[in-house]
Motif scaffolding. Structure first.
Motif, PDB file in Angstrom:
ATOM      1  N   GLU A 100      51.407  38.072  55.013  1.00  0.00           N
ATOM      2  CA  GLU A 100      52.463  37.869  53.904  1.00  0.00           C
ATOM      3  C   GLU A 100      52.287  39.344  52.911  1.00  0.00           C
ATOM      4  O   GLU A 100      52.969  39.638  52.719  1.00  0.00           O
ATOM      5  N   ALA A 101      50.583  39.481  52.778  1.00  0.00           N
ATOM      6  CA  ALA A 101      50.366  40.295  51.831  1.00  0.00           C
ATOM      7  C   ALA A 101      49.017  40.690  52.246  1.00  0.00           C
ATOM      8  O   ALA A 101      48.324  40.292  53.199  1.00  0.00           O
ATOM      9  N   ILE A 102      48.556  41.966  51.667  1.00  0.00           N
ATOM     10  CA  ILE A 102      47.234  42.342  51.638  1.00  0.00           C
ATOM     11  C   ILE A 102      46.539  42.080  50.401  1.00  0.00           C
ATOM     12  O   ILE A 102      47.228  42.263  49.156  1.00  0.00           O
ATOM     13  N   LEU A 103      45.243  41.894  50.305  1.00  0.00           N
ATOM     14  CA  LEU A 103      44.691  41.716  48.994  1.00  0.00           C
ATOM     15  C   LEU A 103      43.426  42.673  49.012  1.00  0.00           C
ATOM     16  O   LEU A 103      42.755  43.140  50.094  1.00  0.00           O
ATOM     17  N   SER A 104      43.540  43.589  47.877  1.00  0.00           N
ATOM     18  CA  SER A 104      42.755  44.895  47.959  1.00  0.00           C
ATOM     19  C   SER A 104      42.015  45.026  46.419  1.00  0.00           C
ATOM     20  O   SER A 104      42.452  45.141  45.682  1.00  0.00           O
ATOM     21  N   VAL A 105      40.838  45.115  46.949  1.00  0.00           N
ATOM     22  CA  VAL A 105      39.899  45.006  45.756  1.00  0.00           C
ATOM     23  C   VAL A 105      39.813  46.465  44.978  1.00  0.00           C
ATOM     24  O   VAL A 105      39.812  47.586  45.697  1.00  0.00           O
ATOM     25  N   SER A 106      39.524  46.532  43.669  1.00  0.00           N
ATOM     26  CA  SER A 106      39.336  47.752  42.972  1.00  0.00           C
ATOM     27  C   SER A 106      37.971  48.436  43.554  1.00  0.00           C
ATOM     28  O   SER A 106      37.193  47.732  43.769  1.00  0.00           O
ATOM     29  N   PRO A 107      38.046  49.694  43.698  1.00  0.00           N
ATOM     30  CA  PRO A 107      37.128  50.504  44.265  1.00  0.00           C
ATOM     31  C   PRO A 107      35.473  50.140  43.645  1.00  0.00           C
ATOM     32  O   PRO A 107      35.525  50.249  42.143  1.00  0.00           O
ATOM     33  N   TYR A 108      34.727  49.867  44.411  1.00  0.00           N
ATOM     34  CA  TYR A 108      33.299  49.518  43.888  1.00  0.00           C
ATOM     35  C   TYR A 108      32.193  50.567  44.173  1.00  0.00           C
ATOM     36  O   TYR A 108      32.516  51.422  44.938  1.00  0.00           O
ATOM     37  N   TYR A 109      31.143  50.510  43.298  1.00  0.00           N
ATOM     38  CA  TYR A 109      30.156  51.565  43.375  1.00  0.00           C
ATOM     39  C   TYR A 109      30.516  52.944  42.880  1.00  0.00           C
ATOM     40  O   TYR A 109      29.724  53.473  42.182  1.00  0.00           O
ATOM     41  N   ASN A 110      31.844  53.315  43.315  1.00  0.00           N
ATOM     42  CA  ASN A 110      32.262  54.645  42.966  1.00  0.00           C
ATOM     43  C   ASN A 110      32.150  54.813  41.570  1.00  0.00           C
ATOM     44  O   ASN A 110      32.102  55.916  40.795  1.00  0.00           O
ATOM     45  N   PRO A 138      35.100  42.525  38.198  1.00  0.00           N
ATOM     46  CA  PRO A 138      34.177  43.788  37.502  1.00  0.00           C
ATOM     47  C   PRO A 138      32.769  43.268  37.754  1.00  0.00           C
ATOM     48  O   PRO A 138      31.913  44.167  37.791  1.00  0.00           O
ATOM     49  N   GLY A 139      32.390  42.102  38.007  1.00  0.00           N
ATOM     50  CA  GLY A 139      30.958  41.654  38.436  1.00  0.00           C
ATOM     51  C   GLY A 139      30.528  42.402  40.037  1.00  0.00           C
ATOM     52  O   GLY A 139      29.096  42.418  39.794  1.00  0.00           O
ATOM     53  N   ARG A 140      31.398  42.364  40.598  1.00  0.00           N
ATOM     54  CA  ARG A 140      31.079  43.085  41.990  1.00  0.00           C
ATOM     55  C   ARG A 140      31.239  44.613  41.935  1.00  0.00           C
ATOM     56  O   ARG A 140      30.613  45.204  42.579  1.00  0.00           O
ATOM     57  N   THR A 141      32.462  44.911  41.159  1.00  0.00           N
ATOM     58  CA  THR A 141      32.606  46.614  41.494  1.00  0.00           C
ATOM     59  C   THR A 141      32.115  47.297  40.327  1.00  0.00           C
ATOM     60  O   THR A 141      31.904  48.511  40.586  1.00  0.00           O
ATOM     61  N   GLY A 142      31.485  46.989  39.311  1.00  0.00           N
ATOM     62  CA  GLY A 142      30.730  47.620  38.288  1.00  0.00           C
ATOM     63  C   GLY A 142      31.789  48.247  37.464  1.00  0.00           C
ATOM     64  O   GLY A 142      31.503  49.022  36.415  1.00  0.00           O
ATOM     65  N   ASN A 159      56.215  47.112  45.513  1.00  0.00           N
ATOM     66  CA  ASN A 159      55.348  46.346  46.686  1.00  0.00           C
ATOM     67  C   ASN A 159      53.919  45.912  46.054  1.00  0.00           C
ATOM     68  O   ASN A 159      53.236  45.525  46.751  1.00  0.00           O
ATOM     69  N   ILE A 160      53.559  46.305  44.806  1.00  0.00           N
ATOM     70  CA  ILE A 160      52.626  45.728  44.017  1.00  0.00           C
ATOM     71  C   ILE A 160      53.016  44.458  43.262  1.00  0.00           C
ATOM     72  O   ILE A 160      53.594  44.481  41.957  1.00  0.00           O
ATOM     73  N   VAL A 161      52.579  43.522  43.903  1.00  0.00           N
ATOM     74  CA  VAL A 161      53.167  42.130  43.645  1.00  0.00           C
ATOM     75  C   VAL A 161      52.646  41.198  42.891  1.00  0.00           C
ATOM     76  O   VAL A 161      53.138  40.357  42.191  1.00  0.00           O
ATOM     77  N   ALA A 162      51.195  41.552  42.763  1.00  0.00           N
ATOM     78  CA  ALA A 162      50.448  40.300  42.076  1.00  0.00           C
ATOM     79  C   ALA A 162      48.933  40.985  41.912  1.00  0.00           C
ATOM     80  O   ALA A 162      48.654  42.022  42.482  1.00  0.00           O
ATOM     81  N   ILE A 163      48.245  40.248  40.922  1.00  0.00           N
ATOM     82  CA  ILE A 163      46.747  40.662  40.911  1.00  0.00           C
ATOM     83  C   ILE A 163      46.028  39.424  40.910  1.00  0.00           C
ATOM     84  O   ILE A 163      46.335  38.562  40.390  1.00  0.00           O
ATOM     85  N   LYS A 164      44.812  39.421  41.641  1.00  0.00           N
ATOM     86  CA  LYS A 164      43.986  38.233  41.556  1.00  0.00           C
ATOM     87  C   LYS A 164      42.712  38.867  40.482  1.00  0.00           C
ATOM     88  O   LYS A 164      42.093  39.744  40.667  1.00  0.00           O
ATOM     89  N   GLU A 165      42.998  38.081  39.445  1.00  0.00           N
ATOM     90  CA  GLU A 165      42.109  38.599  38.247  1.00  0.00           C
ATOM     91  C   GLU A 165      40.853  37.819  38.126  1.00  0.00           C
ATOM     92  O   GLU A 165      40.874  36.664  37.807  1.00  0.00           O
ATOM     93  N   ALA A 166      39.669  38.368  38.129  1.00  0.00           N
ATOM     94  CA  ALA A 166      38.236  37.757  38.150  1.00  0.00           C
ATOM     95  C   ALA A 166      37.461  38.320  37.341  1.00  0.00           C
ATOM     96  O   ALA A 166      36.355  38.274  37.271  1.00  0.00           O
ATOM     97  N   CYS A 167      38.006  38.779  35.959  1.00  0.00           N
ATOM     98  CA  CYS A 167      37.604  39.249  34.707  1.00  0.00           C
ATOM     99  C   CYS A 167      36.665  38.338  33.969  1.00  0.00           C
ATOM    100  O   CYS A 167      35.918  38.537  33.364  1.00  0.00           O
ATOM    101  N   GLY A 168      37.160  37.154  34.115  1.00  0.00           N
ATOM    102  CA  GLY A 168      36.378  35.920  33.288  1.00  0.00           C
ATOM    103  C   GLY A 168      36.866  35.938  32.041  1.00  0.00           C
ATOM    104  O   GLY A 168      36.155  35.302  31.228  1.00  0.00           O
TER     105      GLY A 168
END
Length: 296
Positions: A100-110, A138-142, A159-168
């Motif tokens: 139905e959709a893709i889940l794409s993490v904010s770029p990490y390490y860079n 942020p805990g994983r991506t820096g 087509n950007i329909v949602a955010i999985k927000e794990a900022c805490g």
């Protein structure tokens, strides 16, 4: 994206003792989640140890989940990384027909700037044949994808329909909920903030714990979405110890210990992750026995 409301779970990839992918265990887990009332399944996320799977193993995992699910629940595919050009090519070349959709993490390490994060997701939006769920962890991506960046993407790309927000940070979550365009969904990416997010107007959760105790966890989210606050928090507090325990030695070591206790799979993880210690397994097993005795 009403089909992606409620309780989604970030599925593990179970391994045999020789570290090969255990497709039979994966089928059991998918069916366990479906029977428990989970609303949708997330495939090849961080919890699925996607970074230590080969390309052929990823296809095996996808095929196994699609087959076991048999069209019963919506599926979301994790397609993320820190090489924008490579991700664009992957989106253009992959068969995404089962998702139905893709889940794409904010770029990490860079550790890109907010403008770099925006341009990254702009490029993915222009390439993706499927709706995109942003993922801020942020805990994983820096780096933290700030609300202004999330809202800019939400307003500018249909087509950007949602955010999985794990900022805490519940205040950050609430700001996005308050200012997001109609139809944009804010999904909790942390078990501990799932219910507060729902009660603030969020669309649900993509959970780790939910796949281990699916009936009770999905009931909590449904109660929250129905505004039955006292009942929802009663379940939240019953499960709160597990929300901490499963992350004490890293994810997915803890949730795999739950599956071992439930006899659905081994607790094996791949290096550089380490299997949960016997001490943690004991604590998890004690929690499960007590919790399930009360809730069965």
């Amino acid at each position: 994206m009403e089909q992606l409301q409620g309780t989604g779970v970030a599925l593990v990839t179970p391994f045999r003792k020789d570290f090969s992918v255990d497709t039979e265990a994966l089928e059991r887990i998918v069916k366990f989640c479906i029977a428990g009332g989970i609303d949708y399944l997330v495939v090849l996320g961080t919890t699925g140890e996607s970074v230590t799977l080969s390309k052929s193993e990823k296809q095996l995992v996808i095929h196994t989940i699609v087959s076991a699910n048999a069209g019963r629940l919506p599926l979301v595919l994790g397609v993320g990384g820190n090489n924008t050009v490579a991700l664009v090519e992957e989106l253009q070349q992959s068969d995404l027909s089962d998702f139905e959709a893709i889940l794409s993490v904010s770029p990490y390490y860079n550790k890109p700037t907010q403008e770099g994060i925006y341009e990254h997701f702009k490029a993915l939006s222009q390439a993706s044949p499927k709706p995109i769920i942003l993922y801020n962890v942020p805990g994983r991506t820096g780096s933290n994808m700030l609300p202004a960046t999330t809202l800019r993407l939400a307003h500018e790309f249909e087509n950007i329909v949602a955010i999985k927000e794990a900022c805490g940070d519940i205040s950050q979550i609430m700001q996005i909920i308050k200012e997001s365009p109609k139809g944009f969904q804010v999904i909790s990416g942390d078990d501990i903030t799932a219910l507060p997010s729902v009660l603030s107007g969020g669309a649900g959760v993509i959970s780790v714990l939910g796949q281990g105790i699916p009936a009770e966890y999905s009931k909590m989210i449904r109660l929250g979405m129905d505004g039955r606050v006292k009942e929802a928090y009663s379940l939240h507090y019953e499960m709160m110890d597990a929300m901490s325990l499963i992350f004490m030695e890293g994810n997915p070591a803890g949730i795999k210990a739950i599956f071992e206790s439930l006899k659905l799979s081994t607790a094996v993880v791949r290096l550089p992750l380490i299997e949960a210690t016997s001490e943690l397994k004991g604590k998890i097993d004690t929690f499960l026995k007590s919790f399930l005795k009360v809730n069965v």
